[in-house]
Each structure stands twice: as C-alpha cells, then as structure tokens.
Design a protein around this motif. Structure first.
Motif, PDB file in Angstrom:
ATOM      1  N   ALA A 199       0.819  -1.209   0.000  1.00 21.13           N
ATOM      2  CA  ALA A 199       0.000   0.000   0.000  1.00 21.13           C
ATOM      3  C   ALA A 199       0.859   1.267   0.000  1.00 21.13           C
ATOM      4  O   ALA A 199       0.610   2.199  -0.769  1.00 21.13           O
ATOM      5  CB  ALA A 199      -0.940   0.000   1.203  1.00 21.13           C
ATOM      6  N   THR A 200       1.860   1.318   0.865  1.00 21.64           N
ATOM      7  CA  THR A 200       2.675   2.533   0.947  1.00 21.64           C
ATOM      8  C   THR A 200       3.540   2.721  -0.303  1.00 21.64           C
ATOM      9  O   THR A 200       3.800   3.855  -0.710  1.00 21.64           O
ATOM     10  CB  THR A 200       3.575   2.509   2.190  1.00 21.64           C
ATOM     11  N   ALA A 201       3.967   1.614  -0.915  1.00 24.00           N
ATOM     12  CA  ALA A 201       4.784   1.727  -2.131  1.00 24.00           C
ATOM     13  C   ALA A 201       4.009   2.388  -3.260  1.00 24.00           C
ATOM     14  O   ALA A 201       4.568   3.164  -4.040  1.00 24.00           O
ATOM     15  CB  ALA A 201       5.272   0.345  -2.562  1.00 24.00           C
ATOM     16  N   LEU A 202       2.713   2.101  -3.359  1.00 24.01           N
ATOM     17  CA  LEU A 202       1.896   2.707  -4.421  1.00 24.01           C
ATOM     18  C   LEU A 202       1.359   4.074  -4.018  1.00 24.01           C
ATOM     19  O   LEU A 202       1.295   4.987  -4.846  1.00 24.01           O
ATOM     20  CB  LEU A 202       0.729   1.771  -4.767  1.00 24.01           C
ATOM     21  N   SER A 203       1.003   4.224  -2.760  1.00 22.48           N
ATOM     22  CA  SER A 203       0.370   5.483  -2.348  1.00 22.48           C
ATOM     23  C   SER A 203       1.328   6.660  -2.413  1.00 22.48           C
ATOM     24  O   SER A 203       0.886   7.817  -2.525  1.00 22.48           O
ATOM     25  CB  SER A 203      -0.188   5.361  -0.926  1.00 22.48           C
ATOM     26  N   SER A 204       2.637   6.390  -2.359  1.00 22.83           N
ATOM     27  CA  SER A 204       3.609   7.482  -2.428  1.00 22.83           C
ATOM     28  C   SER A 204       3.507   8.248  -3.752  1.00 22.83           C
ATOM     29  O   SER A 204       3.899   9.409  -3.835  1.00 22.83           O
ATOM     30  CB  SER A 204       5.035   6.940  -2.240  1.00 22.83           C
ATOM     31  N   GLU A 205       2.966   7.595  -4.791  1.00 26.60           N
ATOM     32  CA  GLU A 205       2.800   8.260  -6.087  1.00 26.60           C
ATOM     33  C   GLU A 205       1.654   9.274  -6.088  1.00 26.60           C
ATOM     34  O   GLU A 205       1.577  10.135  -6.954  1.00 26.60           O
ATOM     35  CB  GLU A 205       2.542   7.231  -7.187  1.00 26.60           C
ATOM     36  N   PHE A 206       0.763   9.161  -5.115  1.00 25.53           N
ATOM     37  CA  PHE A 206      -0.425  10.006  -5.116  1.00 25.53           C
ATOM     38  C   PHE A 206      -0.348  11.107  -4.067  1.00 25.53           C
ATOM     39  O   PHE A 206      -1.368  11.721  -3.739  1.00 25.53           O
ATOM     40  CB  PHE A 206      -1.669   9.139  -4.900  1.00 25.53           C
ATOM     41  N   GLY A 215       3.719  -0.847 -14.624  1.00 25.46           N
ATOM     42  CA  GLY A 215       4.303  -2.184 -14.687  1.00 25.46           C
ATOM     43  C   GLY A 215       5.636  -2.256 -13.971  1.00 25.46           C
ATOM     44  O   GLY A 215       5.936  -3.251 -13.280  1.00 25.46           O
ATOM     45  N   ALA A 216       6.465  -1.224 -14.116  1.00 28.86           N
ATOM     46  CA  ALA A 216       7.762  -1.217 -13.444  1.00 28.86           C
ATOM     47  C   ALA A 216       7.596  -1.149 -11.934  1.00 28.86           C
ATOM     48  O   ALA A 216       8.268  -1.873 -11.183  1.00 28.86           O
ATOM     49  CB  ALA A 216       8.594  -0.031 -13.931  1.00 28.86           C
ATOM     50  N   LYS A 217       6.690  -0.296 -11.487  1.00 28.45           N
ATOM     51  CA  LYS A 217       6.467  -0.168 -10.042  1.00 28.45           C
ATOM     52  C   LYS A 217       5.950  -1.477  -9.450  1.00 28.45           C
ATOM     53  O   LYS A 217       6.436  -1.947  -8.411  1.00 28.45           O
ATOM     54  CB  LYS A 217       5.477   0.966  -9.757  1.00 28.45           C
ATOM     55  N   VAL A 218       4.983  -2.082 -10.111  1.00 25.37           N
ATOM     56  CA  VAL A 218       4.417  -3.343  -9.620  1.00 25.37           C
ATOM     57  C   VAL A 218       5.468  -4.454  -9.647  1.00 25.37           C
ATOM     58  O   VAL A 218       5.536  -5.284  -8.732  1.00 25.37           O
ATOM     59  CB  VAL A 218       3.186  -3.724 -10.468  1.00 25.37           C
ATOM     60  N   SER A 219       6.305  -4.471 -10.687  1.00 17.75           N
ATOM     61  CA  SER A 219       7.355  -5.493 -10.780  1.00 17.75           C
ATOM     62  C   SER A 219       8.354  -5.372  -9.638  1.00 17.75           C
ATOM     63  O   SER A 219       8.768  -6.377  -9.046  1.00 17.75           O
ATOM     64  CB  SER A 219       8.086  -5.373 -12.122  1.00 17.75           C
ATOM     65  N   VAL A 220       8.752  -4.144  -9.328  1.00 25.07           N
ATOM     66  CA  VAL A 220       9.707  -3.938  -8.227  1.00 25.07           C
ATOM     67  C   VAL A 220       9.070  -4.309  -6.890  1.00 25.07           C
ATOM     68  O   VAL A 220       9.687  -4.988  -6.064  1.00 25.07           O
ATOM     69  CB  VAL A 220      10.212  -2.482  -8.219  1.00 25.07           C
ATOM     70  N   VAL A 221       7.834  -3.875  -6.685  1.00 23.31           N
ATOM     71  CA  VAL A 221       7.132  -4.216  -5.444  1.00 23.31           C
ATOM     72  C   VAL A 221       6.991  -5.728  -5.307  1.00 23.31           C
ATOM     73  O   VAL A 221       7.281  -6.302  -4.252  1.00 23.31           O
ATOM     74  CB  VAL A 221       5.742  -3.541  -5.403  1.00 23.31           C
ATOM     75  N   GLY A 222       6.555  -6.393  -6.376  1.00 22.15           N
ATOM     76  CA  GLY A 222       6.379  -7.839  -6.326  1.00 22.15           C
ATOM     77  C   GLY A 222       7.689  -8.579  -6.135  1.00 22.15           C
ATOM     78  O   GLY A 222       7.764  -9.542  -5.364  1.00 22.15           O
ATOM     79  N   GLY A 223       8.744  -8.132  -6.825  1.00 20.39           N
ATOM     80  CA  GLY A 223      10.034  -8.787  -6.693  1.00 20.39           C
ATOM     81  C   GLY A 223      10.600  -8.674  -5.294  1.00 20.39           C
ATOM     82  O   GLY A 223      11.073  -9.664  -4.707  1.00 20.39           O
ATOM     83  N   LEU A 251       1.009  -7.536  -3.455  1.00 15.21           N
ATOM     84  CA  LEU A 251       0.542  -7.083  -4.768  1.00 15.21           C
ATOM     85  C   LEU A 251      -0.955  -6.788  -4.755  1.00 15.21           C
ATOM     86  O   LEU A 251      -1.417  -5.864  -5.428  1.00 15.21           O
ATOM     87  CB  LEU A 251       0.878  -8.132  -5.823  1.00 15.21           C
ATOM     88  N   PHE A 252      -1.706  -7.579  -4.029  1.00 14.93           N
ATOM     89  CA  PHE A 252      -3.142  -7.338  -3.881  1.00 14.93           C
ATOM     90  C   PHE A 252      -3.376  -5.959  -3.280  1.00 14.93           C
ATOM     91  O   PHE A 252      -4.188  -5.158  -3.773  1.00 14.93           O
ATOM     92  CB  PHE A 252      -3.749  -8.435  -3.010  1.00 14.93           C
ATOM     93  N   ALA A 253      -2.620  -5.650  -2.216  1.00 12.63           N
ATOM     94  CA  ALA A 253      -2.737  -4.341  -1.575  1.00 12.63           C
ATOM     95  C   ALA A 253      -2.282  -3.225  -2.517  1.00 12.63           C
ATOM     96  O   ALA A 253      -2.880  -2.146  -2.556  1.00 12.63           O
ATOM     97  CB  ALA A 253      -1.909  -4.311  -0.291  1.00 12.63           C
ATOM     98  N   ALA A 254      -1.232  -3.486  -3.287  1.00 11.27           N
ATOM     99  CA  ALA A 254      -0.736  -2.479  -4.230  1.00 11.27           C
ATOM    100  C   ALA A 254      -1.784  -2.144  -5.283  1.00 11.27           C
ATOM    101  O   ALA A 254      -2.014  -0.975  -5.614  1.00 11.27           O
ATOM    102  CB  ALA A 254       0.548  -2.974  -4.893  1.00 11.27           C
ATOM    103  N   GLY A 255      -2.431  -3.165  -5.824  1.00 13.78           N
ATOM    104  CA  GLY A 255      -3.464  -2.938  -6.829  1.00 13.78           C
ATOM    105  C   GLY A 255      -4.634  -2.144  -6.286  1.00 13.78           C
ATOM    106  O   GLY A 255      -5.128  -1.212  -6.937  1.00 13.78           O
ATOM    107  N   LEU A 256      -5.075  -2.491  -5.081  1.00 12.99           N
ATOM    108  CA  LEU A 256      -6.185  -1.756  -4.475  1.00 12.99           C
ATOM    109  C   LEU A 256      -5.801  -0.306  -4.191  1.00 12.99           C
ATOM    110  O   LEU A 256      -6.625   0.600  -4.316  1.00 12.99           O
ATOM    111  CB  LEU A 256      -6.615  -2.445  -3.174  1.00 12.99           C
TER     112      LEU A 256
END
Length: 247
Positions: free
Chosen positions: A76-83, A103-111, A160-165
């Motif tokens: 969640a925090t990895a994605l929310s920082s963009e907003f 795609g790059a952000k999700v790939s790094v988060v997932g990896g 990743l589920f949290a990142a997508g949401l």
C-alpha cells in the motif's frame, strides 16, 4: 529488456529505497514475523503441540498472520507514495507511458516482496522448530519445503493485492483500514457463516499451501492460484484506474 525499461525499473527501486515508510514496511515483513515466531514458540510452542487437533506444519507458520499485515503495508505505501503532493505528475513527466510506469512499479514491489517473503517464510519455519524439542519437524518432512516456499509466494501476492487496491483507491489509509480488519476479523466471520465460499477468499485460499493436507476442494497450489487471481484482478483494476483517471 530495453534500456528505457531498465531505467524505469531502476528509478522505481530508488523510490522504494529512499521513502522511509516503504522501506521500513518491507523490512517489517521479516522483523514482525520472526519476533512473533520467537515469542510464541519460546513460550507456548511445546504446550500447544500436546493440544488435540494440533497440525505441526500449519502451526509452524502461525506468525505469517502478522507478516501479512506488514506485506499489506508495504504494497500500500509503495503505491500510495505516487499520489502524494503531485508525485504522480512528476513521475509521468519523466515516464509518459503510464503502462510502463505502473508495470515497473508493480514489478519492483512484487520482486522485493517475493524475496523478503521467501526469506521470512523459511526463517520462520526453521527458527520456530528450534524451540519445539521432540515435536520439531524439518524441511524434509512431508509438505514442509512446499509450505516454506509457498508461504513466501503468499506474502508477495498479498503485497501485490494491496498495491493494486491502492492504485484504485489512491490512499494507503483506505486500503489498510479495509484489508487489515478483513483479514483479521471479517474473513473468519464469513468463513463461519458462508462455509465453502470462504475458501475462495484471498487469505484462506492462499494459506492452503501451509497445510500438509488442505481440507476442502482447494489444494496447496490451487489455493495460491486463487490468491494470485485476486491479486491479478486488483492490479488490473489499478492499471485501468491509472490509465483513465487524471494525475
């Protein structure tokens, strides 16, 4: 992989490493899980082993219930920082292709979540068994290696589920206040009321991989596939939201 994609991946790695809340939540996956493992197994581990219905393999991963909370926080925090504070506009000015950025952000988060999840899962199993004495099991026991590997994959999928949401809701607070109570409370209530339907919830399906012999219609890998489907749906919704909504 072309140079531009490599550069975007590298920039996303730098973002995660430089934002303290994100890097701390990533490390917390390991720290929280291992701390709970030591506390639980050192105090009541062998006593619980004498309880009726005790399942040695599933019990070995008890602390992953806390590690998944940290995994949610990381995603969640990895994605929310963009907003926050117009960061997305800055990112899009550097990487106009929204699909590539996402795609790059999700790939790094997932990896990162997968690497940390695997380290955490194997460490949790091995450290916990140090306190179990005659009740200890090893990686060579039936299902143990599969559960240790699957536990790491499960943590990555939850992140990743949290990142997508978060990409959909654009708020880590909204995702955390929804997902954490759901996993800790609602999922079990639904399980008591709905029965077989609850097996297809993201947490209960994914945790089938931690059982030596999962009950019900979902096997260990089938359960993980269901959790992967939840994560994939959330990520797809996040991509669509990012693609269609103004920065």
């Amino acid at each position: 992989m072309n140079t531009s994609t490599t550069a975007v991946l590298h920039s996303e790695w730098i973002k995660i490493r430089s934002v303290r809340s994100v890097s701390i939540s990533l490390m917390a996956i390991f720290a929280a899980t291992l701390a709970v493992t030591v506390l639980a197994f050192a105090t009541v581990g062998q006593a619980e082993a004498d309880s009726p219905g005790y399942e040695p393999l599933f019990s070995a991963f008890y602390a992953l219930n806390f590690g998944q909370i940290a995994a949610i926080c990381f995603g969640a925090t990895a994605l929310s920082s963009e907003f926050l504070n117009g960061a997305l506009r800055i990112s899009l000015s550097a990487v106009p292709r929204r699909g590539l950025l996402y795609g790059a952000k999700v790939s790094v988060v997932g990896g990162l979540a997968l690497v940390m999840g695997l380290i955490t899962s194997f460490a949790t199993f091995l450290v916990g068994q140090l306190f179990m004495g005659e009740y200890a099991i090893g990686l060579g026991d039936p299902g143990a290696l599969r559960a240790s590997f699957g536990g790491g994959v499960y943590l990555a999928l939850i992140a990743l589920f949290a990142a997508g949401l978060t990409a959909v809701l654009r708020s880590a607070v909204a995702v955390l206040s929804t997902l954490i109570p759901f996993l800790l409370i609602v999922s079990f209530v639904v399980g008591d009321v709905a029965g077989d339907i609850a097996r297809y919830l993201p947490d209960q399906a994914g945790q089938a991989v931690l059982h030596q012999n999962p009950d019900g219609g979902l096997g260990p890998w089938t359960g993980l596939a269901v959790t992967a489907a939840w994560a994939g749906a959330a990520l797809l919704a996040g991509w669509w939201t990012l693609r269609t909504r103004d920065a």
